[in-house]
Design a protein around this motif. Structure first.
Motif, PDB file in Angstrom:
ATOM      1  N   ALA A 329      16.261  -0.261  13.308  1.00  0.00           N
ATOM      2  CA  ALA A 329      16.933  -1.531  13.317  1.00  0.00           C
ATOM      3  C   ALA A 329      17.357  -2.134  12.421  1.00  0.00           C
ATOM      4  CB  ALA A 329      16.331  -2.423  14.640  1.00  0.00           C
ATOM      5  N   CYS A 330      16.739  -2.062  10.958  1.00  0.00           N
ATOM      6  CA  CYS A 330      17.149  -2.844   9.879  1.00  0.00           C
ATOM      7  C   CYS A 330      18.493  -2.014   9.217  1.00  0.00           C
ATOM      8  CB  CYS A 330      16.062  -2.743   8.995  1.00  0.00           C
ATOM      9  SG  CYS A 330      14.554  -3.806   9.411  1.00  0.00           S
ATOM     10  N   GLY A 331      18.745  -1.131   9.823  1.00  0.00           N
ATOM     11  CA  GLY A 331      19.761  -0.251   9.285  1.00  0.00           C
ATOM     12  C   GLY A 331      20.993  -0.949   9.223  1.00  0.00           C
ATOM     13  N   ILE A 332      21.269  -1.887   9.848  1.00  0.00           N
ATOM     14  CA  ILE A 332      22.536  -2.638   9.784  1.00  0.00           C
ATOM     15  C   ILE A 332      22.495  -3.743   8.606  1.00  0.00           C
ATOM     16  CG2 ILE A 332      22.629  -3.054  12.464  1.00  0.00           C
ATOM     17  CD1 ILE A 332      21.619  -6.198  12.260  1.00  0.00           C
ATOM     18  N   SER A 333      23.713  -4.307   8.264  1.00  0.00           N
ATOM     19  CA  SER A 333      24.070  -5.092   7.212  1.00  0.00           C
ATOM     20  C   SER A 333      23.401  -6.491   7.213  1.00  0.00           C
ATOM     21  CB  SER A 333      25.698  -4.926   6.960  1.00  0.00           C
ATOM     22  OG  SER A 333      25.862  -5.339   6.013  1.00  0.00           O
ATOM     23  N   ALA A 334      23.090  -7.028   8.113  1.00  0.00           N
ATOM     24  CA  ALA A 334      22.650  -8.366   8.097  1.00  0.00           C
ATOM     25  C   ALA A 334      21.532  -8.626   7.313  1.00  0.00           C
ATOM     26  CB  ALA A 334      22.448  -8.945   9.478  1.00  0.00           C
ATOM     27  N   PHE A 335      21.557  -8.630   5.994  1.00  0.00           N
ATOM     28  CA  PHE A 335      20.272  -8.868   4.920  1.00  0.00           C
ATOM     29  C   PHE A 335      20.299 -10.113   4.607  1.00  0.00           C
ATOM     30  CE2 PHE A 335      18.825  -8.532   0.638  1.00  0.00           C
ATOM     31  CZ  PHE A 335      18.212  -7.527   0.718  1.00  0.00           C
ATOM     32  N   PRO A 336      19.064 -10.705   4.455  1.00  0.00           N
ATOM     33  CA  PRO A 336      17.736  -9.977   4.806  1.00  0.00           C
ATOM     34  C   PRO A 336      17.316 -10.482   6.286  1.00  0.00           C
ATOM     35  CG  PRO A 336      17.375 -12.124   3.376  1.00  0.00           C
ATOM     36  CD  PRO A 336      18.676 -11.703   3.582  1.00  0.00           C
ATOM     37  N   MET A 337      18.130 -10.902   6.996  1.00  0.00           N
ATOM     38  CA  MET A 337      17.779 -11.422   8.181  1.00  0.00           C
ATOM     39  C   MET A 337      17.068 -10.664   9.181  1.00  0.00           C
ATOM     40  SD  MET A 337      19.896 -13.779  11.069  1.00  0.00           S
ATOM     41  CE  MET A 337      20.482 -14.917   9.652  1.00  0.00           C
ATOM     42  N   SER A 338      17.631  -9.019   9.111  1.00  0.00           N
ATOM     43  CA  SER A 338      17.357  -8.158   9.985  1.00  0.00           C
ATOM     44  C   SER A 338      15.918  -7.695   9.546  1.00  0.00           C
ATOM     45  CB  SER A 338      18.168  -7.012   9.960  1.00  0.00           C
ATOM     46  OG  SER A 338      17.822  -5.995  10.766  1.00  0.00           O
ATOM     47  N   ALA A 339      15.732  -7.473   8.120  1.00  0.00           N
ATOM     48  CA  ALA A 339      14.314  -7.199   7.551  1.00  0.00           C
ATOM     49  C   ALA A 339      13.330  -8.159   8.080  1.00  0.00           C
ATOM     50  CB  ALA A 339      14.567  -6.782   6.307  1.00  0.00           C
ATOM     51  N   ARG A 340      13.642  -9.379   8.063  1.00  0.00           N
ATOM     52  CA  ARG A 340      12.668 -10.542   8.163  1.00  0.00           C
ATOM     53  C   ARG A 340      12.395 -10.563   9.733  1.00  0.00           C
ATOM     54  NH1 ARG A 340      15.273 -15.183   5.787  1.00  0.00           N
ATOM     55  NH2 ARG A 340      16.134 -15.583   8.045  1.00  0.00           N
ATOM     56  N   VAL A 341      13.267 -10.452  10.424  1.00  0.00           N
ATOM     57  CA  VAL A 341      13.083 -10.287  12.001  1.00  0.00           C
ATOM     58  C   VAL A 341      12.058  -9.217  12.391  1.00  0.00           C
ATOM     59  CG1 VAL A 341      14.107  -9.967  14.072  1.00  0.00           C
ATOM     60  CG2 VAL A 341      15.259 -11.556  12.574  1.00  0.00           C
ATOM     61  N   ILE A 342      12.270  -7.973  11.733  1.00  0.00           N
ATOM     62  CA  ILE A 342      11.501  -6.911  12.037  1.00  0.00           C
ATOM     63  C   ILE A 342      10.105  -6.952  11.645  1.00  0.00           C
ATOM     64  CG2 ILE A 342      11.419  -4.257  11.798  1.00  0.00           C
ATOM     65  CD1 ILE A 342      13.766  -5.372  13.468  1.00  0.00           C
ATOM     66  N   HIS A 343       9.789  -7.482  10.463  1.00  0.00           N
ATOM     67  CA  HIS A 343       8.663  -7.763   9.708  1.00  0.00           C
ATOM     68  C   HIS A 343       8.038  -8.987  10.834  1.00  0.00           C
ATOM     69  CE1 HIS A 343       5.474  -8.644   6.877  1.00  0.00           C
ATOM     70  NE2 HIS A 343       5.782 -10.010   7.051  1.00  0.00           N
ATOM     71  N   GLN A 344       8.667  -9.818  11.138  1.00  0.00           N
ATOM     72  CA  GLN A 344       7.802 -11.021  11.978  1.00  0.00           C
ATOM     73  C   GLN A 344       7.438 -10.186  13.430  1.00  0.00           C
ATOM     74  OE1 GLN A 344      10.862 -14.081  11.987  1.00  0.00           O
ATOM     75  NE2 GLN A 344       9.962 -15.170   9.911  1.00  0.00           N
ATOM     76  N   MET A 345       8.552  -9.428  14.000  1.00  0.00           N
ATOM     77  CA  MET A 345       8.057  -8.920  15.226  1.00  0.00           C
ATOM     78  C   MET A 345       6.770  -7.853  15.070  1.00  0.00           C
ATOM     79  SD  MET A 345      11.543  -7.182  17.013  1.00  0.00           S
ATOM     80  CE  MET A 345      10.617  -6.660  18.343  1.00  0.00           C
ATOM     81  N   GLY A 346       6.870  -7.236  13.794  1.00  0.00           N
ATOM     82  CA  GLY A 346       5.460  -6.357  13.494  1.00  0.00           C
ATOM     83  C   GLY A 346       4.263  -7.124  13.475  1.00  0.00           C
ATOM     84  N   GLN A 347       4.568  -8.524  12.837  1.00  0.00           N
ATOM     85  CA  GLN A 347       3.333  -9.212  12.684  1.00  0.00           C
ATOM     86  C   GLN A 347       2.845  -9.862  13.877  1.00  0.00           C
ATOM     87  OE1 GLN A 347       2.986 -11.495   9.134  1.00  0.00           O
ATOM     88  NE2 GLN A 347       2.031  -9.675   8.367  1.00  0.00           N
ATOM     89  N   LYS A 348       3.957 -10.098  14.783  1.00  0.00           N
ATOM     90  CA  LYS A 348       3.610 -10.599  16.283  1.00  0.00           C
ATOM     91  C   LYS A 348       2.639  -9.686  16.912  1.00  0.00           C
ATOM     92  CE  LYS A 348       6.844 -13.839  18.007  1.00  0.00           C
ATOM     93  NZ  LYS A 348       7.857 -13.852  18.573  1.00  0.00           N
ATOM     94  N   GLU A 349       3.084  -8.429  16.957  1.00  0.00           N
ATOM     95  CA  GLU A 349       1.776  -7.306  17.628  1.00  0.00           C
ATOM     96  C   GLU A 349       0.878  -7.004  16.627  1.00  0.00           C
ATOM     97  OE1 GLU A 349       3.159  -5.864  20.356  1.00  0.00           O
ATOM     98  OE2 GLU A 349       5.310  -6.390  20.229  1.00  0.00           O
ATOM     99  N   ASP A 350       0.852  -7.144  15.440  1.00  0.00           N
ATOM    100  CA  ASP A 350      -0.245  -6.829  14.701  1.00  0.00           C
ATOM    101  C   ASP A 350      -0.222  -7.463  13.222  1.00  0.00           C
ATOM    102  OD1 ASP A 350      -2.138  -5.861  13.139  1.00  0.00           O
ATOM    103  OD2 ASP A 350      -1.724  -3.908  12.843  1.00  0.00           O
ATOM    104  N   PRO A 351      -0.900  -8.751  13.236  1.00  0.00           N
ATOM    105  CA  PRO A 351      -0.929  -9.651  12.148  1.00  0.00           C
ATOM    106  C   PRO A 351      -1.150  -9.137  10.845  1.00  0.00           C
ATOM    107  CG  PRO A 351      -2.274 -10.633  13.716  1.00  0.00           C
ATOM    108  CD  PRO A 351      -2.160  -9.108  14.083  1.00  0.00           C
TER     109      PRO A 351
END
Lengths: 385, 304
Positions: A329-351
């Motif tokens: 999903a980070c393949g979109i151009s919204a930088f660095p927002m998309s990467a941050r969102v995905i990182h946070q999502m990942g941490q929500k599942e597994d810190p």
């Protein structure tokens, strides 16, 4: 003397003008209170107020006494900066000076997500064409999915200047809504098990990138892009020029100016100039709602394309070497927002799951991918329409 | 024999060229479109409807038709003299002018002194300034329907290559504009026919984007490999020349990592000590300073 002579703005005010002033205030509110892309939405919101007050001198008006046109400053800016594509291309120099391609050198395979996540652009083009839009208009609407404001502006100003206002508003609004839209789509497409996948980054993070490689890269990309699609060179060339200024190491002052002064100045004018197209008669139409809807469609399918591509690649990868599909999903151009969102999502599942580095790499890929997609559209569409 | 054959070839070539020049060419000024019965069509500048004649400049240079003649009578070529000195009679290359056949020449340059008769065949001709050389003529057949015009499908193309007159009833009435206009883009229509759902376009576009990024991926990968190899070689050379002194470009050392984590820990737990960062002025016990000397604030005059 009647009201018409005394206060012509009030006398000629229509409900459509009032709605547009309301839209302007809403954009300003979103920019300030919610911090949704304030650098663009605030000038656009203010501009929307400016151009929807009847007889606004910011727009070109016909003097009823002489019948002559009195040029409005926003129209002058529009003709000089948007019609000629000067403003968005200057922004590309600034963006190029801001991008660090280092993460991509460390993990180049993630660049491909920058291509997969452009799927929404093309599928939206088909959808818009089936709704009766001309191919040029459909391409301009589809490019909203690139989540790349300047690219959307360049494509729309060339192919559908009449739709520039709604397209820009949609592009920047959805960029701001990445934290809301992307998690929803990702959750629909992935299982918890997939979201828990940890990505091995050992070796990638510590890889030292040589300065020469970083300098040669923008030059090579420009030459390759120029050979494949010369009409994309204004987009890619300016982006890479900005990056070369950054990486060359001898133009630090210029690089800083591009990142700060140039970006700020052009952004300041870009937003308020685009607002000159947000007049009630152009904006309050069913078309605008459809375009905003199609933009959302494009955005959703971009995320879809990236995630599904990651899942597809996982079919061929061994256990322990799989890609977390959220990275797609980070393949979109919204930088660095998309990467941050995905990182946070990942941490929500597994810190203890740190997805930031691969997410950033894919996100930089998205920035290149969106510009490449814009260039491809600029090249292909004139062949068909 | 050789000489004879070359003469024959020359003769044949000349003959073929002569043949070409015999082809009927289109006039430089063409009576391009004519509407005889105007009921619901174009309105003149007086708000009235009448028949009209459109003339097209078929050349690549501006043509001034001021002083030329328009007529509907073969025996009277000078029936309507087009006034001289009117800038509007200068027709730009491949542009048109429109004359109103309303028999009211006093209404201006483009209102001529005859009308088109709906009940018979209409002959119209354009003559040059002397009234002796006919530039173009056309005959519109009898039995015209209202608001239908006659002319040539392509502007100025009066004759086909074989010399056939191409005068025809036009699909659209186009006063002062091109007779041939594009209603649809052929490329788009073909594309729509062949690719109804746009699938091939999507696949093509995605393939191009993927192709471009795969190319970039290869650039990244090879440049990364080349640069790391170069670094390795350089490092080897350095270690040989400096005998035992090696440069480290490996992973971050434990001390650096500890420092980073300590800083993060302090920042997250807000245990970083507060530092007074206020800047202020305070007087010093110094009577003279160049900053307060008035001499330096004055402009020094040149010495005489």
């Amino acid at each position: 003397m009647g009201l018409e002579q005394l206060l012509p703005a009030i006398a000629d005010m229509t409900w459509q003008d009032l709605i547009m002033i309301g839209v302007g205030i809403l954009l300003i509110y979103l920019a300030i209170a919610k911090e949704y892309e304030p650098t663009l939405l605030l000038p656009m919101g203010f501009g929307a107020i400016l151009v929807n007050i009847p007889w606004s001198s910011a727009l070109t008006q016909i003097d009823p006494a002489t019948g002559e046109a009195v040029q409005g400053i926003l129209n002058i800016f529009f003709d000089a900066g948007i019609v000629t594509e000067v403003f968005p291309l200057l922004i590309f120099i600034a963006i190029g000076a801001m991008i660090d391609f280092g993460p991509l050198f460390r993990n180049p395979s993630l660049l491909l997500f920058g291509a997969a996540a452009q799927f929404g652009i093309f599928i939206t083009m088909i959808f818009a064409t089936s709704l009766g839009y001309d191919l040029r208009e459909a391409a301009s609407i589809g490019i909203i999915g690139a989540a790349d404001g300047p690219t959307s502006i360049v494509v729309a100003s060339r192919f559908a200047p009449n739709l520039l206002g709604p397209i820009s508003v949609a592009a920047y609004s959805y960029m701001a809504l990445v934290p809301i839209i992307q998690p929803l789509v990702i959750r629909l497409l992935t299982s918890r098990k997939e979201r828990l996948i940890r990505m091995s980054t050992t070796g990638h993070n510590n890889k030292v990138i040589s300065k020469k490689a970083l300098i040669v890269f923008p030059i090579v990309v420009t030459i390759v892009a120029g050979i494949i699609a010369p009409s994309s060179l204004s987009l890619i060339g300016f982006l890479m020029f900005g990056n070369l200024v950054r990486e060359c190491g001898v133009l630090n002052k210029l690089s800083l100016s591009a990142q700060n002064e140039l970006a700020s100045l052009v952004t300041l004018l870009l937003g308020i100039t685009i607002a000159s197209t947000m007049t009630a008669e152009r904006f309050i139409r069913l078309d605008t709602l459809i375009i905003i809807g199609l933009g959302l469609f494009a955005f959703i399918f971009d995320t879809f394309g990236g995630v599904i591509f990651a899942k597809f690649l996982n079919l061929f990868r061994k256990e322990g070497n799989k890609i977390n599909p959220m990275i797609g999903a980070c393949g979109i151009s919204a930088f660095p927002m998309s990467a941050r969102v995905i990182h946070q999502m990942g941490q929500k599942e597994d810190p203890y799951n740190y997805l930031l580095m691969p997410a950033i790499s894919a996100n930089v890929g998205g920035q290149i991918g969106s510009v490449v997609a814009g260039g491809i559209i600029l090249t292909l569409i004139p062949l068909f329409a | 024999m050789n000489k004879l054959s070359s003469y024959a070839i020359l003769f044949l070539a000349l003959f073929s060229f002569t043949n070409c020049s015999n082809r009927i060419s289109n006039p430089p000024l063409v009576i391009n479109e004519v509407l005889v019965i105007n009921e619901e069509n174009f309105v003149d500048d007086y708000g009235r409807r009448s028949g009209w004649i459109e003339i097209f400049n078929n050349t690549a240079k501006t043509q001034d038709i001021g002083g030329y003649y328009l007529t509907n009578d073969k025996s009277d070529p000078k029936k309507y003299p087009i006034p001289k000195g009117d800038v509007l009679t200068k027709i730009a290359p491949h542009h048109h002018v429109l004359f109103w056949a309303n028999n009211k020449p006093y209404q201006g340059t483009f209102h001529i002194s005859f009308e088109l008769d709906p009940d018979r065949e209409n002959y119209i001709a354009l003559f040059n300034e002397s009234g002796e050389k006919m530039i173009d003529e056309v005959t519109i057949p009898n039995g015209q329907l209202a608001d239908q015009s006659w002319g040539y499908k392509m502007d100025g193309e009066k004759y086909a290559q074989d010399g056939t007159l191409l005068l025809t009833l036009l699909d659209k009435v186009t006063p002062s504009t091109n007779n041939f206009t594009l209603d649809k883009n052929e490329k788009v229509e073909k594309f729509r026919q062949n690719d109804k759902f746009g699938a091939s376009m999507t696949i093509t576009s995605m393939l191009v984007v993927f192709g471009a990024l795969i190319l970039l991926y290869l650039v990244f990968r090879t440049s990364g490999k080349v640069s790391s190899k170069l670094k390795q070689k350089k490092g080897e050379r350095l270690s040989i020349s400096k005998e035992g002194v090696t440069t480290s470009s490996g992973p971050i050392s434990g001390e650096v990592l500890t420092a980073i984590f300590m800083a993060l820990h302090e920042d997250q737990n807000e245990i970083h000590d507060f530092e007074n960062t206020t800047l202020t002025f305070s007087s010093v016990n110094k009577n003279y300073s160049p900053w307060n000397s008035k001499i330096y604030g004055l402009r020094e005059l040149p010495r005489r």
